[in-house]
Design a protein around this motif. Structure first.
Motif, mmCIF file in Angstrom:
data_model
loop_
_atom_site.group_PDB
_atom_site.id
_atom_site.type_symbol
_atom_site.label_atom_id
_atom_site.label_comp_id
_atom_site.label_asym_id
_atom_site.label_seq_id
_atom_site.Cartn_x
_atom_site.Cartn_y
_atom_site.Cartn_z
ATOM 1 N N ILE A 30 0.774 -1.137 -0.102
ATOM 2 C CA ILE A 30 -0.049 -0.061 -0.051
ATOM 3 C C ILE A 30 0.779 1.252 0.063
ATOM 4 C CG2 ILE A 30 -2.006 1.097 1.225
ATOM 5 C CD1 ILE A 30 -2.686 -1.409 0.361
ATOM 6 N N GLY A 71 -0.979 -4.978 -5.574
ATOM 7 C CA GLY A 71 -2.071 -4.391 -5.202
ATOM 8 C C GLY A 71 -2.518 -3.714 -6.538
ATOM 9 N N LEU A 101 1.605 -3.568 5.880
ATOM 10 C CA LEU A 101 0.650 -2.623 4.954
ATOM 11 C C LEU A 101 1.524 -1.621 4.201
ATOM 12 C CD1 LEU A 101 -2.338 -2.217 7.133
ATOM 13 C CD2 LEU A 101 -2.124 -3.810 5.114
ATOM 14 N N ASP A 102 2.542 -1.138 4.663
ATOM 15 C CA ASP A 102 3.107 0.066 4.130
ATOM 16 C C ASP A 102 4.163 -0.244 2.967
ATOM 17 O OD1 ASP A 102 4.527 2.693 3.709
ATOM 18 O OD2 ASP A 102 4.338 3.277 6.097
ATOM 19 N N LEU A 117 -7.527 3.873 4.100
ATOM 20 C CA LEU A 117 -8.094 2.253 4.246
ATOM 21 C C LEU A 117 -9.207 2.171 5.405
ATOM 22 C CD1 LEU A 117 -4.609 0.649 4.567
ATOM 23 C CD2 LEU A 117 -5.948 0.503 2.510
ATOM 24 N N ASP A 134 -1.750 6.281 1.169
ATOM 25 C CA ASP A 134 -2.999 5.586 0.989
ATOM 26 C C ASP A 134 -3.439 5.024 2.082
ATOM 27 O OD1 ASP A 134 -3.093 6.575 -1.822
ATOM 28 O OD2 ASP A 134 -2.567 4.360 -2.550
ATOM 29 N N LEU A 135 -2.246 4.996 3.130
ATOM 30 C CA LEU A 135 -2.784 4.286 4.548
ATOM 31 C C LEU A 135 -4.037 4.837 5.149
ATOM 32 C CD1 LEU A 135 0.601 3.548 5.767
ATOM 33 C CD2 LEU A 135 -0.682 1.707 4.676
ATOM 34 N N GLY A 169 4.512 2.304 -2.857
ATOM 35 C CA GLY A 169 4.155 0.947 -2.524
ATOM 36 C C GLY A 169 4.972 -0.166 -3.258
#
Length: 290
Positions: free
Chosen positions: A198, A251, A219-220, A206, A202-203, A225
């Motif tokens: 991600i 993703g 996630l990061d 979510l 954009d985190l 990304g």
């Protein structure tokens, strides 16, 4: 207390309605279904067994409403119950790892498509193994294979080892705590990875279930990304056996970035496979010229 009797029990129907209403007020989808799943978990039964219940004691009622409150705060059900299904496996979960998702099963399906001979895979490496879901699913399909799962989180590596034991696959794999492939010296027929992908910016957007509860480190993926993919593709030439394949989860929109990263590492894209939603999800790579 609605639906309660003099012995301190309550009928499941009103209790489920109360739980579902709390979830609906919290803005959750499928509140009735989620309430049923949580009550079945508290009562240690399945949905069929829940239908056969005529009453719930006050201890179970309290535990159920506590679980409802946790879900209303957007804690994922898999963390509340401590379990998640993946492929044909029932796995333990914890906040140390991402929750296994059906989208990730696309990677296992891609492996089966490209290696239909069950004797063709003898070794599997899973980088960033989390619960161990990808590795254990592959081992469940390829009975002659041995595997290794690697995770930078000690808690995740221990969780994956427990899942290996619970699924009866511990004799055929090892779960280790390390950073990507830094501790690996060997070549594998299959290299899996579901890395952080991600974009950092954009985190915050979510869903709260993910943003507020699942581990940010898993996630990061950095500014674009792609940080983990740069490390992983560079490592693949020293990890892949001849004719070996790497299968990475990606993703949305990242399929366009992977060919350049593959070329820089002496790899080529073998296939890109979509998940059930039609989103490109699994990128398959191999050494150039294989």
């Amino acid at each position: 207390m609605k639906g309660a009797d003099t012995a301190g029990h309550q009928a499941p129907g009103p209790l489920l309605a109360e739980g579902a209403e709390r979830l609906r007020a919290a803005g959750l989808d499928n509140p009735r279904r989620e309430a049923r799943l949580l009550l079945a978990h508290v009562l240690r039964t399945d949905l069929a067994g829940l239908l056969a219940r005529h009453s719930v004691d006050m201890s179970a009622r309290g535990a159920f409403l506590d679980a409802i409150d946790r879900r209303a705060a957007h804690e994922p059900i898999a963390y509340i119950t401590g379990r998640a299904g993946f492929w044909s496996l029932d796995l333990e979960t914890s906040p140390a790892t991402l929750i296994p998702r059906p989208d990730s099963e696309t990677l296992v399906e891609a492996l089966l498509h490209h290696r239909p001979d069950r004797a063709s895979v003898r070794s599997v490496l899973d980088l960033g193994t989390g619960t161990g879901c990808l590795l254990l699913a592959a081992l469940s399909e390829y009975g002659d294979a041995w595997g290794m799962g690697v995770d930078i989180s000690p808690d995740a590596a221990r969780l994956a080892a427990r899942n290996a034991r619970h699924t009866g696959l511990a004799a055929r794999c090892a779960m280790i705590n390390a950073s990507w492939a830094s501790a690996i010296d060997g070549r594998f027929d299959v290299v899996f990875s579901n890395p952080p992908y991600i974009p950092h910016g954009d985190l915050a957007g979510l869903m709260p279930d993910v943003r507020d509860h699942e581990p940010a480190r898993a996630l990061d993926g950095g500014i674009d990304g792609l940080d983990a993919y740069r490390i992983l593709t560079a490592a693949l030439p020293s990890l892949l056996a001849h004719d070996g394949i790497a299968i990475f989860e990606i993703g949305i929109g990242q399929e366009g970035d992977m060919p350049a990263l593959a070329r820089q590492a002496g790899l080529e894209i073998l296939d890109v496979r979509a998940d059930l939603g039609g989103i490109p999800r699994a990128v398959l790579m191999q050494l150039r010229g294989c």
